[in-house]
Design a protein around this motif. Sequence first.
Motif, mmCIF file in Angstrom:
data_model
loop_
_atom_site.group_PDB
_atom_site.id
_atom_site.type_symbol
_atom_site.label_atom_id
_atom_site.label_comp_id
_atom_site.label_asym_id
_atom_site.label_seq_id
_atom_site.Cartn_x
_atom_site.Cartn_y
_atom_site.Cartn_z
ATOM 1 N N LEU A 26 0.551 -1.270 -0.139
ATOM 2 C CA LEU A 26 0.720 0.163 0.041
ATOM 3 C C LEU A 26 0.934 1.411 0.113
ATOM 4 O O LEU A 26 1.887 1.287 0.975
ATOM 5 N N TRP A 27 0.818 1.895 -1.013
ATOM 6 C CA TRP A 27 0.999 3.031 -1.072
ATOM 7 C C TRP A 27 0.871 4.453 -0.586
ATOM 8 O O TRP A 27 -0.320 4.442 -1.080
ATOM 9 N N PHE A 28 0.956 5.351 0.217
ATOM 10 C CA PHE A 28 0.288 6.805 0.022
ATOM 11 C C PHE A 28 0.969 7.760 0.240
ATOM 12 O O PHE A 28 2.282 7.816 0.840
ATOM 13 N N THR A 29 0.576 9.093 -0.170
ATOM 14 C CA THR A 29 1.745 10.242 0.434
ATOM 15 C C THR A 29 1.281 11.128 2.096
ATOM 16 O O THR A 29 -0.187 10.372 2.275
ATOM 17 N N ASP A 30 2.123 11.362 2.582
ATOM 18 C CA ASP A 30 1.876 12.141 3.443
ATOM 19 C C ASP A 30 2.209 13.471 3.875
ATOM 20 O O ASP A 30 3.438 13.867 3.865
ATOM 21 N N GLN A 31 0.886 14.872 3.928
ATOM 22 C CA GLN A 31 0.990 15.868 2.976
ATOM 23 C C GLN A 31 1.455 16.695 3.877
ATOM 24 O O GLN A 31 2.966 17.193 3.338
ATOM 25 N N HIS A 32 1.425 16.235 4.582
ATOM 26 C CA HIS A 32 2.532 17.438 5.840
ATOM 27 C C HIS A 32 3.466 17.165 5.596
ATOM 28 O O HIS A 32 4.309 17.875 6.693
ATOM 29 N N ALA A 33 3.920 15.378 5.982
ATOM 30 C CA ALA A 33 5.488 15.462 6.429
ATOM 31 C C ALA A 33 6.469 15.708 4.712
ATOM 32 O O ALA A 33 7.105 14.878 5.000
ATOM 33 N N HIS A 34 5.931 15.362 3.197
ATOM 34 C CA HIS A 34 6.208 15.899 2.662
ATOM 35 C C HIS A 34 6.626 14.454 2.420
ATOM 36 O O HIS A 34 8.051 14.149 2.017
ATOM 37 N N THR A 35 6.031 14.015 2.521
ATOM 38 C CA THR A 35 6.558 12.139 1.590
ATOM 39 C C THR A 35 5.759 11.309 1.235
ATOM 40 O O THR A 35 4.368 11.450 1.034
ATOM 41 N N VAL A 36 6.766 10.603 0.263
ATOM 42 C CA VAL A 36 6.122 9.196 -0.346
ATOM 43 C C VAL A 36 5.742 7.675 0.703
ATOM 44 O O VAL A 36 7.445 8.138 0.526
ATOM 45 N N ASN A 37 5.592 6.831 1.160
ATOM 46 C CA ASN A 37 5.333 6.084 1.282
ATOM 47 C C ASN A 37 4.781 5.063 1.474
ATOM 48 O O ASN A 37 3.749 4.946 0.202
ATOM 49 N N ALA A 38 5.032 3.541 1.629
ATOM 50 C CA ALA A 38 4.587 2.659 1.437
ATOM 51 C C ALA A 38 4.854 1.334 2.327
ATOM 52 O O ALA A 38 5.678 1.240 3.872
ATOM 53 N N VAL A 39 4.099 0.423 2.457
ATOM 54 C CA VAL A 39 3.345 0.042 3.955
ATOM 55 C C VAL A 39 3.450 -1.552 3.206
ATOM 56 O O VAL A 39 1.531 -1.919 2.821
ATOM 57 N N SER A 40 3.909 -2.622 3.582
ATOM 58 C CA SER A 40 3.172 -3.761 3.530
ATOM 59 C C SER A 40 1.820 -4.120 4.685
ATOM 60 O O SER A 40 1.636 -3.497 5.482
ATOM 61 N N VAL A 41 1.421 -5.683 4.496
ATOM 62 C CA VAL A 41 -0.233 -5.766 4.896
ATOM 63 C C VAL A 41 0.511 -5.819 5.935
ATOM 64 O O VAL A 41 0.016 -5.927 7.358
#
Length: 232
Positions: A26-41
Amino acid sequence: MSTYHAQPLVGGLAFPEGPRWHDGRLWFTDQHAHTVNAVSVSGQHEVVLQTDDLPGGLGWLPDGRMLVVYMTERRIMQLEQGVLSVYANLSELASFHCNDMVVDHSGRIFAGNFGFDLHGGAEITTAELIQVDADASARVVDRSLVFPNGSVITPDGSFLLVAETFAHRIRAFELGADGIGGDTVWADLGDITPDGICLDADGALWVASPGTNSLIRVQHGGVILDRCETIG
């Protein structure tokens, strides 16, 4: 109707947005941290990218390049071999901050924007839906959406569904070789404020509703099938 309760997968985030399932994570952005992230189940979390602007929607081109919306700059950026560069500049087309987007199997992008200064207290008005073709050329294809937000394309590629947050509905646009065609209201949602959306295997739509602190699962026509409360 079933009722579910949410469980945390990742903590310590500032403002997570734009979730997309890609390459087993699962990929997502963290707007106010200015990051792109990915997380496994299982909850294994990775910060993939630091951004210079508020990151919004995510997507991938057919050749594997990741795209991320730079909201206030009103640009779509591409990540290629670890380097970010401008893929499409929407600043002349979007009337306010860009928001979510979706990429189809041919590499076409459909991106929305706020349409007005939400945080500044401006009056609600409609916004542009922008189509970016595979050659990165961009044009406005609709001007009637009320805060276009989460967006998905049906598996057969025939419809684009867009959440209209402040119109409390899901709009469906026909998709053809040249882009969008006619549109209909896919579901009226009452007091639900649709933000992120995701189609499931049965063709029902999961809808995040920040205004009601819930997720709902709704079928075409507006019947709510399931609900997940995120507070309480």
